[in-house]
Design a protein around this motif. Structure first.
Motif, PDB file in Angstrom:
ATOM      1  N   GLY A 182       0.816  -1.212   0.000  1.00 44.54           N
ATOM      2  CA  GLY A 182       0.000   0.000   0.000  1.00 44.54           C
ATOM      3  C   GLY A 182       0.846   1.257   0.000  1.00 44.54           C
ATOM      4  O   GLY A 182       0.521   2.240  -0.673  1.00 44.54           O
ATOM      5  N   VAL A 183       1.929   1.239   0.747  1.00 45.53           N
ATOM      6  CA  VAL A 183       2.852   2.369   0.749  1.00 45.53           C
ATOM      7  C   VAL A 183       3.489   2.533  -0.627  1.00 45.53           C
ATOM      8  O   VAL A 183       3.588   3.643  -1.156  1.00 45.53           O
ATOM      9  CB  VAL A 183       3.932   2.184   1.837  1.00 45.53           C
ATOM     10  CG1 VAL A 183       5.001   3.281   1.723  1.00 45.53           C
ATOM     11  CG2 VAL A 183       3.315   2.205   3.225  1.00 45.53           C
ATOM     12  N   ALA A 184       3.894   1.426  -1.222  1.00 47.84           N
ATOM     13  CA  ALA A 184       4.498   1.495  -2.559  1.00 47.84           C
ATOM     14  C   ALA A 184       3.521   2.061  -3.582  1.00 47.84           C
ATOM     15  O   ALA A 184       3.899   2.848  -4.457  1.00 47.84           O
ATOM     16  CB  ALA A 184       4.968   0.103  -2.987  1.00 47.84           C
ATOM     17  N   ALA A 185       2.233   1.668  -3.484  1.00 43.34           N
ATOM     18  CA  ALA A 185       1.223   2.188  -4.411  1.00 43.34           C
ATOM     19  C   ALA A 185       1.053   3.695  -4.246  1.00 43.34           C
ATOM     20  O   ALA A 185       0.946   4.442  -5.235  1.00 43.34           O
ATOM     21  CB  ALA A 185      -0.100   1.464  -4.194  1.00 43.34           C
ATOM     22  N   PHE A 186       1.035   4.156  -3.001  1.00 38.90           N
ATOM     23  CA  PHE A 186       0.910   5.598  -2.773  1.00 38.90           C
ATOM     24  C   PHE A 186       2.151   6.337  -3.254  1.00 38.90           C
ATOM     25  O   PHE A 186       2.047   7.403  -3.882  1.00 38.90           O
ATOM     26  CB  PHE A 186       0.673   5.879  -1.290  1.00 38.90           C
ATOM     27  CG  PHE A 186       0.714   7.343  -0.959  1.00 38.90           C
ATOM     28  CD1 PHE A 186      -0.245   8.214  -1.454  1.00 38.90           C
ATOM     29  CD2 PHE A 186       1.745   7.859  -0.170  1.00 38.90           C
ATOM     30  CE1 PHE A 186      -0.193   9.576  -1.177  1.00 38.90           C
ATOM     31  CE2 PHE A 186       1.804   9.211   0.116  1.00 38.90           C
ATOM     32  CZ  PHE A 186       0.830  10.075  -0.387  1.00 38.90           C
TER      33      PHE A 186
END
Length: 406
Positions: free
Chosen positions: A59-63
Motif C-alpha cells: 500500500g505504501v508502494a502504491a501511494f
C-alpha cells in the motif's frame, strides 16, 4: 474482511456556539470530506487488512508511485512524519556531524530541530520584508565556513525565493535542501517543490492540504543516491529484504538508520484523498480569495496573502490563510469568544526559543521574523469550510476593529 461493519458518525462541528446558536468555526475539520470519501477509503483500508501487512507494505508502494506521478518526482520515499522526512533528507544529502545548516528564524520548530537530530547545527537567517520565505541576503550574511547546507522553507501559500537562494548557495558552496512540508502543489518554473535542490519533504499531518488521519510524511528527490540512502535510513539501515545494514549503499556518511516507515493504513487514506487533491487546492484558493476581498476593507488588518505576489516562476497554493493584524492577541481572544478558532503562526521566533538559547541570539537579531511573530494570525482554511463560515470569521474581525455589535 468485507464483513467488517464500518460506519462513520454523523458530522458535527464541535466547540462553543455563539449567542445566535450558529455552529462554531473550527480551525480545521475534514468530517465532510471523510463522509464523501468513506467508501473509497474503506475499500483501500479493507485491502490492507486482508493482506495483513500493516507497515512498509504494498500500500505504501502504491501511494509512493501515485504521488511520484502527481509531483513529477523521480523518487518518493514514504515515512512516518514530515519531521522524520527532514532528518532523513539531511543525512541522505550528506550532512555530517557539526555541519551548519542555514534555516529561517520564522518557521515551525521542526525545521531547526531536524538539523540537530541529524547531527548538524542550525544557523538562523531572517525572512523577506514581504512574505515569509528566507531572505537570500540574510543567508549570505550569516553563512560561515562551516555552513554546508541551506534549507529554505515554503510557508503558507508560496515558495521561498528559490532562485535567490540558489544564487547564494552556488557562491557559498552550499547544498540546497527544501523544507517543503506545506508545499504540495507549489511549483517553480513547472518543477514541484522539493525537487528544486537535493531533495525536499512533504508532511501529511491531518490539517495539511493532503492530510492523513495521523502522522505521515514523504521525501521527494530526483537524486538516486539520496533516495537510496533515505530508503535504507527509514528502515534501520536495512537494504532491500535482507537483514544486512547498508549493503552497497553508495553514501558513506550513513552509519545507522531509524524506524521511520509509513504505515499502510495512512497510505490507504492518502491514496484515496490524492484523487481529489486538485479540487481541494482549487477550493482553498476560492476561499482564500473570499477572505482577501473582505479583509482588505477592514481597518486593523495590515496584510493579506493575496497582496504579495509569488516569486517569478512560482504559483500560489493556499495551505494557511495568514494575515497580519494590529492587537493580534486581543483579536484572537475576541474571535474565540464567538466560537471561531485561530492559530498563531508562530508565537516565538526560533532564535529566541529556549532550546536554542546556547546559540546566543538576542531580541532584534532578526527583526522581520520577530515582527511576523507579533502580528501574524492564521484563520480557518480547509476544503470543508463554507463561504458562510468565511463571512462569519470576517464579520468577527470587522466587529473587533470597528466596535460594531451584531
Amino acid at each position: 474482511m468485507e464483513s467488517v461493519e464500518t460506519t462513520l458518525p454523523p458530522s458535527e462541528k464541535t466547540g462553543p456556539r455563539n449567542g445566535g446558536g450558529a455552529p462554531a468555526v473550527p480551525f480545521f475539520s475534514q468530517a465532510d470530506t471523510f463522509r464523501e470519501l468513506w467508501p473509497e477509503i474503506r475499500s483501500h483500508c479493507v485491502r490492507v487488512l486482508d493482506r495483513g501487512k500493516f507497515s512498509h507494505g504494498s500500500g505504501v508502494a502504491a501511494f509512493e508511485h501515485a504521488l511520484a506521478r502527481w509531483t513529477g518526482a523521480e523518487h518518493v520515499v514514504g515515512v512516518n512524519s514530515g519531521t522524520d522526512a527532514l532528518v532523513l533528507l539531511l543525512r541522505a544529502a550528506g550532512l555530517r556531524p557539526g555541519d551548519e545548516v542555514v534555516v529561517p528564524a520564522y518557521t515551525f520548530v521542526a525545521t531547526a530541530t531536524s538539523v540537530v537530530l541529524a547531527g548538524g547545527v542550525p544557523v538562523f537567517a531572517d525572512i523577506e520584508e514581504r512574505g515569509y520565505g528566507i531572505d537570500p541576503r540574510s543567508v549570505d550574511a550569516v553563512a560561515t565556513s562551516r555552513s554546508r547546507m541551506v534549507m529554505p522553507v515554503h510557508l503558507f501559500d508560496r515558495l521561498a525565493d528559490i532562485r535567490g537562494v540558489h544564487e547564494v548557495a552556488r557562491r557559498r558552496g552550499l547544498t540546497v535542501v527544501e523544507d517543503s512540508a506545506e508545499a504540495i502543489g507549489m511549483r517553480q518554473d513547472g518543477r514541484h517543490a522539493g525537487l528544486l535542490g537535493a531533495g525536499g519533504v512533504l508532511s501529511f499531518f491531518p490539517a495539511k492540504t493532503l492530510g492523513a488521519i495521523g502522522d505521515a510524511g514523504a521525501l521527494l528527490t530526483d537524486d538516486d543516491t539520496v533516495a537510496e540512502t533515505a530508503r535504507a535510513l527509514r528502515h534501520h539501515g536495512r537494504g532491500g529484504r535482507t537483514l544486512d545494514h547498508f549493503p552497497g549503499i553508495s553514501n558513506p556518511t550513513v552509519l545507522a538508520g531509524y524506524n521511520s516507515k509509513m504505515d499502510d493504513v495512512q497510505a490507504a487514506v492518502l491514496l484515496a484523498k490524492l484523487g481529489r487533491l486538485d479540487a481541494d487546492i482549487a477550493r482553498r484558493a476560492a476561499l482564500s480569495a473570499r477572505y482577501d476581498e473582505r479583509l482588505r476593507q477592514i481597518p486593523g488588518v495590515l496584510a493579506v496573502p493575496g497582496d504579495v505576489a509569488p516569486h517569478p516562476g512560482g504559483n500560489r497554493v493556499c495551505y494557511v490563510h495568514l494575515i497580519e493584524v494590529e492587537r493580534r492577541d486581543a483579536l484572537a481572544a475576541h474571535l474565540a469568544a464567538r466560537g471561531i478558532a485561530t492559530e498563531v503562526y508562530y508565537p516565538t521566533p526560533l532564535h529566541l526559543q529556549p532550546c536554542f538559547a546556547h546559540l546566543g541570539h538576542r531580541p532584534g537579531d532578526f527583526p522581520r521574523a520577530e515582527a511576523a511573530c507579533a502580528a501574524a494570525l492564521a484563520l480557518p482554511l480547509y476544503a470543508d469550510l463554507s463561504e458562510t463560515d468565511v463571512d462569519r470569521v470576517c464579520d468577527g474581525i470587522e466587529d473587533f476593529y470597528t466596535g460594531r455589535r451584531r
